[in-house]
Motif scaffolding. Structure first.
Motif, short mmCIF file in Angstrom:
data_model
loop_
_atom_site.label_atom_id
_atom_site.label_comp_id
_atom_site.label_asym_id
_atom_site.label_seq_id
_atom_site.Cartn_x
_atom_site.Cartn_y
_atom_site.Cartn_z
N LEU A 116 0.07 8.16 -4.50
CA LEU A 116 -1.07 8.61 -5.31
C LEU A 116 -0.97 10.08 -5.68
N VAL A 162 -6.13 3.28 -10.46
CA VAL A 162 -6.53 4.30 -9.48
C VAL A 162 -8.04 4.20 -9.29
N SER A 201 -10.63 6.66 -4.34
CA SER A 201 -9.37 7.24 -3.85
C SER A 201 -9.09 8.55 -4.58
N LEU A 202 -9.41 8.55 -5.87
CA LEU A 202 -9.00 9.67 -6.72
C LEU A 202 -9.71 10.97 -6.40
N ALA A 230 -7.13 8.94 -14.22
CA ALA A 230 -7.09 7.51 -13.88
C ALA A 230 -6.71 6.68 -15.10
N VAL A 284 -0.69 11.52 -9.55
CA VAL A 284 -1.66 12.47 -10.07
C VAL A 284 -0.98 13.77 -10.49
N ILE A 313 -1.79 0.64 -6.23
CA ILE A 313 -0.67 1.56 -6.24
C ILE A 313 0.10 1.45 -4.93
N HIS A 368 -3.32 4.36 -15.62
CA HIS A 368 -3.53 2.95 -15.95
C HIS A 368 -2.77 2.59 -17.23
#
Lengths: 111, 111
Positions: A12, A44, A48-49, A31, A16, A7, A35
DNA sequence: CGCTATACCTAGCGTCCATATGTATAGCCC
DNA sequence: GGGCTATACATATGGACGCTAGGTATAGCG
Protein backbone atom coordinates in the motif's frame (compact mmCIF):
# COMPACT_ATOMS: atom_id res chain seq x y z
CA UNK A 1 -14.17 -16.11 1.89
CA UNK A 2 -10.98 -14.34 1.21
CA UNK A 3 -10.96 -14.63 -2.52
CA UNK A 4 -11.87 -11.12 -3.50
CA UNK A 5 -8.45 -9.82 -4.24
CA UNK A 6 -7.61 -6.63 -2.42
CA UNK A 7 -4.15 -5.13 -2.67
CA UNK A 8 -1.16 -7.32 -1.95
CA UNK A 9 -0.32 -6.90 1.72
CA UNK A 10 2.71 -4.68 2.18
CA UNK A 11 2.30 -2.81 -1.08
CA UNK A 12 0.00 0.00 0.00
CA UNK A 13 2.79 2.43 0.85
CA UNK A 14 4.41 1.62 -2.44
CA UNK A 15 1.24 2.21 -4.46
CA UNK A 16 0.52 5.50 -2.73
CA UNK A 17 4.07 6.81 -3.05
CA UNK A 18 4.18 5.84 -6.70
CA UNK A 19 0.91 7.64 -7.32
CA UNK A 20 2.18 10.77 -5.60
CA UNK A 21 5.41 10.65 -7.56
CA UNK A 22 3.33 11.64 -10.58
CA UNK A 23 1.71 14.65 -8.99
CA UNK A 24 -0.02 16.26 -6.03
CA UNK A 25 -3.33 14.59 -5.16
CA UNK A 26 -5.82 14.32 -2.34
CA UNK A 27 -6.65 11.00 -0.68
CA UNK A 28 -9.79 10.32 -2.61
CA UNK A 29 -7.95 11.01 -5.86
CA UNK A 30 -5.12 8.68 -4.88
CA UNK A 31 -7.58 5.84 -4.39
CA UNK A 32 -9.22 6.54 -7.73
CA UNK A 33 -5.90 6.70 -9.51
CA UNK A 34 -4.81 3.31 -8.21
CA UNK A 35 -8.19 1.81 -8.98
CA UNK A 36 -8.10 3.13 -12.54
CA UNK A 37 -4.49 2.29 -13.35
CA UNK A 38 -4.97 -1.26 -12.09
CA UNK A 39 -8.01 -1.57 -14.34
CA UNK A 40 -10.33 -1.90 -11.35
CA UNK A 41 -8.31 -4.83 -9.95
CA UNK A 42 -7.12 -2.96 -6.87
CA UNK A 43 -9.39 -1.10 -4.48
CA UNK A 44 -7.84 1.03 -1.78
CA UNK A 45 -10.27 1.19 1.13
CA UNK A 46 -10.57 4.55 2.86
CA UNK A 47 -10.09 2.94 6.24
CA UNK A 48 -6.66 1.80 5.04
CA UNK A 49 -5.74 4.88 3.05
CA UNK A 50 -6.15 7.73 5.51
CA UNK A 51 -4.24 6.10 8.35
CA UNK A 52 -1.43 5.24 5.97
CA UNK A 53 -1.25 8.80 4.68
CA UNK A 54 -0.94 10.02 8.26
CA UNK A 55 1.80 7.51 8.99
CA UNK A 56 3.68 8.56 5.89
CA UNK A 57 3.42 12.23 6.85
CA UNK A 58 4.78 11.40 10.30
CA UNK A 59 7.69 9.62 8.68
CA UNK A 60 8.37 12.60 6.45
CA UNK A 61 7.62 10.86 3.18
CA UNK A 62 4.81 13.25 2.25
CA UNK A 63 3.55 16.69 3.21
CA UNK A 64 -0.06 17.81 3.13
CA UNK A 65 -1.99 20.99 2.59
CA UNK A 66 -5.70 21.87 2.61
CA UNK A 67 -6.90 23.22 -0.68
CA UNK A 68 -10.02 23.74 -2.70
CA UNK A 69 -10.75 20.80 -4.97
CA UNK A 70 -12.05 21.18 -8.54
CA UNK A 71 -15.48 20.27 -7.17
CA UNK A 72 -15.38 23.16 -4.71
CA UNK A 73 -14.77 21.16 -1.59
CA UNK A 74 -11.97 21.31 0.93
CA UNK A 75 -9.51 18.50 0.42
CA UNK A 76 -6.11 17.59 1.85
CA UNK A 77 -3.56 17.48 -0.93
CA UNK A 78 -0.46 15.34 -0.52
CA UNK A 79 2.96 15.94 -1.99
CA UNK A 80 5.83 13.45 -1.94
CA UNK A 81 9.13 14.57 -0.35
CA UNK A 82 12.71 13.72 -1.25
CA UNK A 83 12.74 11.16 1.56
CA UNK A 84 9.51 9.78 0.14
CA UNK A 85 11.13 9.32 -3.24
CA UNK A 86 14.03 7.49 -1.67
CA UNK A 87 11.59 5.25 0.14
CA UNK A 88 9.68 4.67 -3.07
CA UNK A 89 12.83 3.60 -4.86
CA UNK A 90 13.79 1.20 -2.11
CA UNK A 91 10.33 -0.34 -1.85
CA UNK A 92 9.95 -0.65 -5.58
CA UNK A 93 13.26 -2.46 -5.93
CA UNK A 94 12.45 -4.74 -3.06
CA UNK A 95 9.03 -5.52 -4.48
CA UNK A 96 10.40 -6.59 -7.84
CA UNK A 97 13.08 -8.65 -6.16
CA UNK A 98 10.59 -10.40 -3.90
CA UNK A 99 8.16 -11.09 -6.72
CA UNK A 100 10.96 -12.54 -8.81
CA UNK A 101 12.04 -14.81 -5.96
CA UNK A 102 8.48 -15.94 -5.27
CA UNK A 103 7.90 -16.57 -8.95
CA UNK A 104 11.00 -18.76 -9.09
CA UNK A 105 9.55 -20.95 -6.36
CA UNK A 106 6.17 -21.08 -8.08
CA UNK A 107 7.77 -22.06 -11.37
CA UNK A 108 9.54 -24.84 -9.53
CA UNK A 109 12.87 -24.08 -11.13
CA UNK A 110 14.30 -27.53 -10.53
CA UNK A 111 12.59 -30.65 -11.83
CA UNK B 1 21.41 -12.25 7.23
CA UNK B 2 23.14 -11.33 4.05
CA UNK B 3 19.89 -12.00 2.28
CA UNK B 4 17.62 -10.33 4.73
CA UNK B 5 14.48 -10.29 2.64
CA UNK B 6 11.35 -11.75 4.18
CA UNK B 7 8.65 -13.34 2.14
CA UNK B 8 5.89 -11.20 0.65
CA UNK B 9 3.12 -11.02 3.21
CA UNK B 10 0.26 -13.28 2.28
CA UNK B 11 2.32 -15.67 0.20
CA UNK B 12 3.47 -18.15 2.83
CA UNK B 13 0.55 -20.55 2.35
CA UNK B 14 1.11 -20.39 -1.36
CA UNK B 15 4.82 -21.16 -1.12
CA UNK B 16 4.28 -24.07 1.24
CA UNK B 17 1.46 -25.61 -0.80
CA UNK B 18 3.48 -25.26 -3.98
CA UNK B 19 6.42 -26.97 -2.34
CA UNK B 20 4.26 -29.84 -1.13
CA UNK B 21 2.71 -30.23 -4.56
CA UNK B 22 6.07 -31.59 -5.66
CA UNK B 23 6.34 -34.21 -2.95
CA UNK B 24 6.02 -35.20 0.69
CA UNK B 25 8.32 -33.25 2.97
CA UNK B 26 8.81 -32.37 6.62
CA UNK B 27 8.73 -28.78 7.87
CA UNK B 28 12.45 -28.27 7.94
CA UNK B 29 12.72 -29.58 4.41
CA UNK B 30 9.97 -27.27 3.21
CA UNK B 31 11.87 -24.26 4.51
CA UNK B 32 15.06 -25.45 2.85
CA UNK B 33 13.30 -26.08 -0.45
CA UNK B 34 11.86 -22.58 -0.57
CA UNK B 35 15.17 -21.07 0.44
CA UNK B 36 17.02 -22.96 -2.25
CA UNK B 37 14.53 -22.45 -5.09
CA UNK B 38 14.40 -18.74 -4.41
CA UNK B 39 18.19 -18.67 -4.58
CA UNK B 40 18.44 -17.72 -0.91
CA UNK B 41 16.18 -14.70 -1.41
CA UNK B 42 13.35 -16.06 0.73
CA UNK B 43 13.78 -17.35 4.26
CA UNK B 44 10.87 -19.08 5.95
CA UNK B 45 11.24 -18.63 9.69
CA UNK B 46 10.35 -21.61 11.84
CA UNK B 47 8.13 -19.46 14.04
CA UNK B 48 6.05 -18.74 10.94
CA UNK B 49 6.24 -22.15 9.34
CA UNK B 50 5.06 -24.52 12.05
CA UNK B 51 1.96 -22.55 12.99
CA UNK B 52 1.02 -22.25 9.33
CA UNK B 53 1.41 -25.99 8.80
CA UNK B 54 -0.88 -26.63 11.74
CA UNK B 55 -3.41 -24.17 10.39
CA UNK B 56 -3.33 -25.82 6.97
CA UNK B 57 -3.83 -29.23 8.50
CA UNK B 58 -6.86 -27.92 10.40
CA UNK B 59 -8.25 -26.59 7.14
CA UNK B 60 -7.71 -29.94 5.47
CA UNK B 61 -5.17 -28.73 2.93
CA UNK B 62 -2.46 -31.10 4.18
CA UNK B 63 -2.15 -34.25 6.25
CA UNK B 64 0.83 -35.18 8.40
CA UNK B 65 2.52 -38.29 9.60
CA UNK B 66 5.51 -38.97 11.88
CA UNK B 67 8.29 -40.80 10.13
CA UNK B 68 11.97 -41.46 10.34
CA UNK B 69 13.99 -38.92 8.41
CA UNK B 70 17.05 -39.85 6.33
CA UNK B 71 19.16 -38.53 9.21
CA UNK B 72 17.56 -40.97 11.65
CA UNK B 73 15.41 -38.49 13.49
CA UNK B 74 11.67 -38.38 13.95
CA UNK B 75 10.08 -35.82 11.66
CA UNK B 76 6.53 -34.87 10.76
CA UNK B 77 6.01 -35.35 7.05
CA UNK B 78 3.33 -33.34 5.27
CA UNK B 79 1.32 -34.36 2.24
CA UNK B 80 -0.94 -32.04 0.24
CA UNK B 81 -4.60 -33.05 -0.16
CA UNK B 82 -7.02 -32.56 -3.04
CA UNK B 83 -8.48 -29.58 -1.21
CA UNK B 84 -4.96 -28.28 -0.78
CA UNK B 85 -4.37 -28.48 -4.51
CA UNK B 86 -7.55 -26.55 -5.18
CA UNK B 87 -6.44 -23.92 -2.71
CA UNK B 88 -3.03 -23.80 -4.33
CA UNK B 89 -4.56 -23.21 -7.73
CA UNK B 90 -6.77 -20.43 -6.45
CA UNK B 91 -3.98 -18.69 -4.56
CA UNK B 92 -1.56 -19.01 -7.41
CA UNK B 93 -3.99 -17.46 -9.88
CA UNK B 94 -4.82 -14.69 -7.46
CA UNK B 95 -1.16 -13.97 -6.84
CA UNK B 96 -0.35 -13.57 -10.51
CA UNK B 97 -3.39 -11.38 -11.02
CA UNK B 98 -2.52 -9.14 -8.10
CA UNK B 99 1.10 -8.81 -9.13
CA UNK B 100 0.04 -7.90 -12.65
CA UNK B 101 -2.33 -5.26 -11.35
CA UNK B 102 0.27 -3.82 -8.99
CA UNK B 103 2.85 -3.78 -11.75
CA UNK B 104 0.49 -1.81 -13.96
CA UNK B 105 0.25 0.87 -11.32
CA UNK B 106 4.01 0.90 -10.83
CA UNK B 107 4.59 1.25 -14.55
CA UNK B 108 2.37 4.31 -14.36
CA UNK B 109 0.50 3.73 -17.58
CA UNK B 110 -0.60 7.34 -17.89
CA UNK B 111 1.72 10.29 -17.52
C1' DC C 1 -35.53 18.36 -0.73
C1' DG C 2 -33.62 14.01 -1.17
C1' DC C 3 -29.99 11.56 -3.59
C1' DT C 4 -25.41 10.66 -5.13
C1' DA C 5 -20.67 11.57 -5.43
C1' DT C 6 -17.04 13.61 -3.27
C1' DA C 7 -14.03 13.98 0.78
C1' DC C 8 -12.09 13.00 5.39
C1' DC C 9 -11.56 10.49 9.83
C1' DT C 10 -11.42 6.90 13.67
C1' DA C 11 -12.21 2.66 16.49
C1' DG C 12 -11.91 -2.02 16.65
C1' DC C 13 -10.76 -6.31 14.85
C1' DG C 14 -8.55 -10.30 12.75
C1' DT C 15 -4.76 -12.01 10.14
C1' DC C 16 -0.24 -12.59 9.43
C1' DC C 17 4.59 -13.08 10.11
C1' DA C 18 8.90 -12.34 12.96
C1' DT C 19 11.42 -12.64 17.30
C1' DA C 20 12.68 -15.08 21.02
C1' DT C 21 12.85 -19.06 23.39
C1' DG C 22 12.67 -23.97 24.60
C1' DT C 23 13.17 -29.04 23.69
C1' DA C 24 15.62 -32.87 21.69
C1' DT C 25 18.66 -36.00 18.93
C1' DA C 26 22.27 -37.46 15.40
C1' DG C 27 26.74 -37.17 13.80
C1' DC C 28 31.23 -35.48 14.02
C1' DC C 29 35.64 -34.13 15.89
C1' DC C 30 38.90 -33.96 19.27
C1' DG D 1 32.96 -38.10 26.65
C1' DG D 2 32.55 -33.35 25.90
C1' DG D 3 31.47 -29.88 22.90
C1' DC D 4 29.71 -28.44 18.60
C1' DT D 5 26.70 -28.08 14.65
C1' DA D 6 22.85 -29.34 11.94
C1' DT D 7 18.55 -31.20 12.07
C1' DA D 8 13.77 -31.00 13.71
C1' DC D 9 9.59 -29.41 16.13
C1' DA D 10 6.91 -26.17 18.98
C1' DT D 11 4.77 -21.95 21.27
C1' DA D 12 4.25 -17.35 23.26
C1' DT D 13 4.33 -12.75 22.40
C1' DG D 14 4.05 -8.73 19.90
C1' DG D 15 3.86 -5.48 16.17
C1' DA D 16 2.39 -4.22 11.67
C1' DC D 17 -1.03 -4.11 8.44
C1' DG D 18 -5.34 -3.66 6.12
C1' DC D 19 -10.45 -4.23 6.36
C1' DT D 20 -15.12 -3.46 8.37
C1' DA D 21 -18.07 -0.43 10.02
C1' DG D 22 -19.29 3.54 11.45
C1' DG D 23 -19.40 8.82 11.56
C1' DT D 24 -19.13 13.84 9.59
C1' DA D 25 -19.80 17.05 5.93
C1' DT D 26 -20.66 19.55 1.44
C1' DA D 27 -21.56 20.24 -3.68
C1' DG D 28 -24.42 19.48 -7.46
C1' DC D 29 -28.47 17.74 -9.52
C1' DG D 30 -33.21 16.72 -10.53
Amino acid sequence: MADRSPILPGTLDLLVLKTLSVGVLHGYGIAQHIHRLSREALSVEEGSLYPVLQRMETKGWVTSEWKQSPTNRQARYYRITAAGRRQLGAEEANFHKSVAATTRVLRGAES
